[in-house]
Design a protein around this motif. Structure first.
Motif, PDB file in Angstrom:
ATOM      1  N   LEU A 192       0.828  -1.199   0.000  1.00 50.75           N
ATOM      2  CA  LEU A 192       0.000   0.000   0.000  1.00 50.75           C
ATOM      3  C   LEU A 192       0.864   1.250   0.000  1.00 50.75           C
ATOM      4  CD1 LEU A 192      -2.682   1.453   0.114  1.00 50.75           C
ATOM      5  CD2 LEU A 192      -2.724   1.069   2.599  1.00 50.75           C
ATOM      6  N   VAL A 238      -7.289   9.594  -4.745  1.00 48.97           N
ATOM      7  CA  VAL A 238      -7.477   8.247  -4.214  1.00 48.97           C
ATOM      8  C   VAL A 238      -8.937   7.872  -4.381  1.00 48.97           C
ATOM      9  CG1 VAL A 238      -7.307   6.743  -2.197  1.00 48.97           C
ATOM     10  CG2 VAL A 238      -5.634   8.586  -2.526  1.00 48.97           C
ATOM     11  N   TYR A 257      -3.412   0.657  -8.996  1.00 49.76           N
ATOM     12  CA  TYR A 257      -4.350  -0.229  -8.316  1.00 49.76           C
ATOM     13  C   TYR A 257      -3.677  -0.924  -7.135  1.00 49.76           C
ATOM     14  CZ  TYR A 257      -7.621  -4.031  -7.408  1.00 49.76           C
ATOM     15  OH  TYR A 257      -8.490  -4.893  -6.796  1.00 49.76           O
ATOM     16  N   HIS A 258      -4.467  -1.051  -6.053  1.00 48.75           N
ATOM     17  CA  HIS A 258      -3.986  -1.859  -4.920  1.00 48.75           C
ATOM     18  C   HIS A 258      -5.181  -2.462  -4.195  1.00 48.75           C
ATOM     19  CE1 HIS A 258      -1.211  -3.256  -1.868  1.00 48.75           C
ATOM     20  NE2 HIS A 258      -2.069  -2.850  -0.945  1.00 48.75           N
ATOM     21  N   TRP A 259      -5.089  -3.754  -3.910  1.00 51.37           N
ATOM     22  CA  TRP A 259      -6.098  -4.455  -3.127  1.00 51.37           C
ATOM     23  C   TRP A 259      -5.625  -4.515  -1.675  1.00 51.37           C
ATOM     24  CZ3 TRP A 259     -10.933  -6.469  -3.509  1.00 51.37           C
ATOM     25  CH2 TRP A 259     -11.339  -7.363  -2.512  1.00 51.37           C
ATOM     26  N   ILE A 260      -6.475  -4.058  -0.752  1.00 54.24           N
ATOM     27  CA  ILE A 260      -6.119  -4.057   0.667  1.00 54.24           C
ATOM     28  C   ILE A 260      -6.747  -5.270   1.334  1.00 54.24           C
ATOM     29  CG2 ILE A 260      -6.226  -2.814   2.848  1.00 54.24           C
ATOM     30  CD1 ILE A 260      -6.313  -0.224   1.368  1.00 54.24           C
ATOM     31  N   LEU A 300      -8.111   2.020  -4.647  1.00 52.31           N
ATOM     32  CA  LEU A 300      -7.949   1.081  -3.540  1.00 52.31           C
ATOM     33  C   LEU A 300      -9.228   0.259  -3.405  1.00 52.31           C
ATOM     34  CD1 LEU A 300      -6.336   3.406  -0.814  1.00 52.31           C
ATOM     35  CD2 LEU A 300      -5.187   2.036  -2.576  1.00 52.31           C
ATOM     36  N   GLU A 301      -9.090  -1.045  -3.508  1.00 51.45           N
ATOM     37  CA  GLU A 301     -10.235  -1.928  -3.332  1.00 51.45           C
ATOM     38  C   GLU A 301      -9.989  -2.862  -2.162  1.00 51.45           C
ATOM     39  OE1 GLU A 301     -12.744  -2.457  -7.382  1.00 51.45           O
ATOM     40  OE2 GLU A 301     -11.049  -3.835  -7.161  1.00 51.45           O
ATOM     41  N   LYS A 335      -9.538   1.573   3.762  1.00 47.20           N
ATOM     42  CA  LYS A 335      -9.303   2.280   2.495  1.00 47.20           C
ATOM     43  C   LYS A 335      -9.481   3.793   2.665  1.00 47.20           C
ATOM     44  CE  LYS A 335     -12.527  -0.077   0.410  1.00 47.20           C
ATOM     45  NZ  LYS A 335     -12.936  -0.947   1.547  1.00 47.20           N
ATOM     46  N   THR A 383     -11.796   4.789  -3.795  1.00 49.32           N
ATOM     47  CA  THR A 383     -11.990   3.558  -3.052  1.00 49.32           C
ATOM     48  C   THR A 383     -13.216   2.823  -3.590  1.00 49.32           C
ATOM     49  OG1 THR A 383     -13.464   4.385  -1.301  1.00 49.32           O
ATOM     50  CG2 THR A 383     -11.088   4.699  -0.994  1.00 49.32           C
TER      51      THR A 383
END
Length: 296
Positions: free
Chosen positions: A26, A174, A193-196, A42-43, A50, A176
């Motif tokens: 992240l 950003v 893209y980033h998956w949390i 951010l997903e 997020k 979400t």
């Protein structure tokens, strides 16, 4: 501040100072968003942090946070800009009192614009670029996504009566999403893209220690482990970090130092958010009535 940001480690350290623990993935995604000037999507499941990540990013960069909360039926006039009709009417009346007559071109100028979050971010004049949080984009309609394409790709908004406003410094954007619906490919192409993921119990405990410093170590460790266990059950609304923090705060407020069945039941309201989930979580509390040896 953004120019001084040399790497993701520095950003992670600054976010930690404002109370947000961020992992390498992240931190790297947010670092690229800052330095490359690209929006980041951010997903993750609800409650994984997020929205809080965007807030912490603004705090770490010592800049302004502008938030656009998305919902079904969100329109351009609510998100981008709208005309200040009251001010236009006042201008017409003043002109009439002087015996003048205003043309449409005189009324549709920048001075009569009311900035909504996106245009506000574009026209921002602070010392540092703002962080624009477009929160829960998946709640908005497909048509609203199309309104964002120009802004996400070019940091610009076109207004038919005036022309195009382009940011002199790109805002840090950003977005979400809780994945309540699939987003358009054109939007994804414009974003990093980033998956949390929901953090492991050890990191949850670390977050809880920072968020609820009054709580004891044993209570925090037990609560973090239990929340992770509950999230594996068939729940309508699995508890996220926000619920975990609320739960430990409630337990601590009651003076609880060790997680037990009776204490957990008294604070059920902080953990379960639907009637069905209350039943499932209450059943899960039974394990807390067992001796420690039996739980293991």
């Amino acid at each position: 501040m953004t120019d001084e940001l040399t790497d993701a480690v520095t950003l992670a350290d600054r976010m930690q100072r404002v109370g947000y623990l961020v992992d390498d993935g992240l931190a790297t995604a947010l670092f690229f968003a800052v330095r490359l000037g690209q929006p980041v999507l951010l997903e993750g499941e609800p409650g994984v942090g997020k929205t809080t990540a965007a807030k912490a990013l603004a705090g770490a960069l010592d800049t302004t946070l502008i938030r656009l909360q998305c919902y079904e039926g969100l329109t351009a006039s609510e998100a981008l800009y709208e005309w200040n009709y009251q001010r236009q009417l006042l201008a017409i009346r003043l002109a009439e009192s002087r015996g003048d007559r205003l043309r449409d071109a005189d009324l549709f100028t920048a001075e009569f614009l009311s900035d909504r979050p996106i245009l506000q971010a574009i026209r921002f004049t602070g010392p540092r670029p703002p962080v624009l949080l477009i929160d829960e984009i998946d709640r908005a309609d497909d048509e609203f996504e199309a309104l964002l394409f120009e802004f996400l790709g070019e940091a610009a908004v076109s207004i038919p009566e005036i022309g195009t406003f382009t940011a002199t410094r790109r805002p840090i954007v950003v977005l979400t999403s809780n994945r309540s619906r699939e987003l358009h490919d054109a939007l994804r192409r414009r974003c990093l893209y980033h998956w949390i993921e929901f953090p492991a119990a050890a990191r949850v405990a670390e977050i809880l220690r920072r968020a609820v410093p009054a709580a004891g170590g044993a209570l925090i460790a037990s609560a973090a482990e239990f929340v992770g266990r509950v999230r594996t059950l068939d729940l309508d609304k699995p508890p996220g970090l926000a619920e975990a923090i609320d739960w430990v705060s409630a337990l601590s407020m009651l003076g609880v130092t060790e997680l037990t069945g009776p204490a957990a039941r008294r604070t059920l309201a902080a953990l379960a958010k639907t009637a069905d989930d209350r039943d499932v979580v209450t059943e899960a509390f039974r394990v807390l009535d067992e001796p420690d040896s039996a739980r293991a």
